[in-house]
Scaffold this motif. Structure first.
Motif, PDB file in Angstrom:
ATOM      1  N   THR A   1       5.289   3.846   0.686  1.00  0.00           N
ATOM      2  CA  THR A   1       5.324   2.773   1.206  1.00  0.00           C
ATOM      3  C   THR A   1       4.551   2.544   3.158  1.00  0.00           C
TER       4      THR A   1
ATOM      5  N   PHE B   1      -3.402   7.025  -2.561  1.00  0.00           N
ATOM      6  CA  PHE B   1      -2.958   5.988  -1.811  1.00  0.00           C
ATOM      7  C   PHE B   1      -3.300   4.547  -3.433  1.00  0.00           C
ATOM      8  N   GLU B   2      -2.566   3.920  -2.783  1.00  0.00           N
ATOM      9  CA  GLU B   2      -2.623   3.006  -3.996  1.00  0.00           C
ATOM     10  C   GLU B   2      -1.720   1.551  -3.665  1.00  0.00           C
ATOM     11  N   PHE B   3      -3.332   0.570  -4.514  1.00  0.00           N
ATOM     12  CA  PHE B   3      -2.708  -0.708  -4.243  1.00  0.00           C
ATOM     13  C   PHE B   3      -1.892  -1.788  -4.988  1.00  0.00           C
TER      14      PHE B   3
ATOM     15  N   ILE C   1       0.717  -1.056  -0.248  1.00  0.00           N
ATOM     16  CA  ILE C   1      -0.238  -0.219  -0.400  1.00  0.00           C
ATOM     17  C   ILE C   1       0.652   0.939   0.131  1.00  0.00           C
TER      18      ILE C   1
END
Length: 210
Positions: free
Chosen positions: A133, A177-179, A105
């Protein structure tokens, strides 16, 4: 008693009386004034609005989530800095995790629009957080209200605010946010949850002459 003895006794009595008067009383002027004084302490009252910045389900690798919130100074004292600390807990649904979900994440950016200047400008000039992260962010405490590049905001005419957060004001924040999709097998994270706690700690400005 002879006249001499009477006169001598009278003089002695008079002298004693004068001595008593002189030693027992003393006339002088005086005046009294009473002052009433108060020391009232100010308050630091920081608020995040909303208190839940992100609450999302059914995410998958490759998903990106942008949210906005405000940091508000509702106290009577100016704030010099606001430290951001990160703590998270991974709920492993299948008890099969080999890797840490927090490494997957990523915080793409945490932008303070008030420090950048004219509205929300996605740039690298004043990112509170940029490309890290949650796993790595645990060991960092960035200042959420610092003007990191006042030179650039001045050069570009953006007019960003000074560092800190004055009493009665708020800063507009944007976060993404990025998965992360790492092009590998990430099946171990199916059904898992990551509970993120961001704590914002406000600090007073330096003492001054009052």
């Amino acid at each position: 008693m002879s006249i001499k003895k009477k006169l001598g006794l009278g003089i002695a009595s008079a002298a004693l009386g004068i001595s008593l008067v002189g030693g027992g009383t003393f006339a002088y002027f005086s005046d009294t004034e009473v002052t009433n004084n108060t020391f009232a302490a100010g308050t630091l009252d920081l608020a995040a609005n909303p208190t839940t910045i992100i609450d999302v389900t059914n995410i998958k690798p490759g998903d990106t989530m942008v949210r906005e919130f405000k940091l508000e100074n509702n106290g009577t004292l100016d704030i010099s800095k606001i430290d951001l600390s990160t703590v998270y807990n991974v709920v492993d649904a299948n008890n099969n995790n080999v890797d840490d979900f927090g490494k997957h994440i990523k915080v793409l950016f945490l932008e303070n629009a008030d420090k950048t200047g004219d509205g929300w400008v996605i740039d690298d000039y004043n990112d509170v957080i940029s490309e890290t992260t949650l796993y790595d962010l645990q060991n960092q405490t960035p200042d959420a209200v610092e003007n990191l590049n006042s030179y650039w905001t001045w050069l570009l005419g953006l007019g960003g605010e000074d560092s800190g957060l004055k009493a009665g004001t708020a800063d507009q924040m944007y976060v993404a946010f990025e998965f992360v999709d790492n092009d590998a097998d990430q099946n171990e994270f199916q059904g898992d949850a990551l509970e993120l706690e961001w704590t914002f700690t406000a600090h007073q400005t330096e003492g001054e002459s009052k």
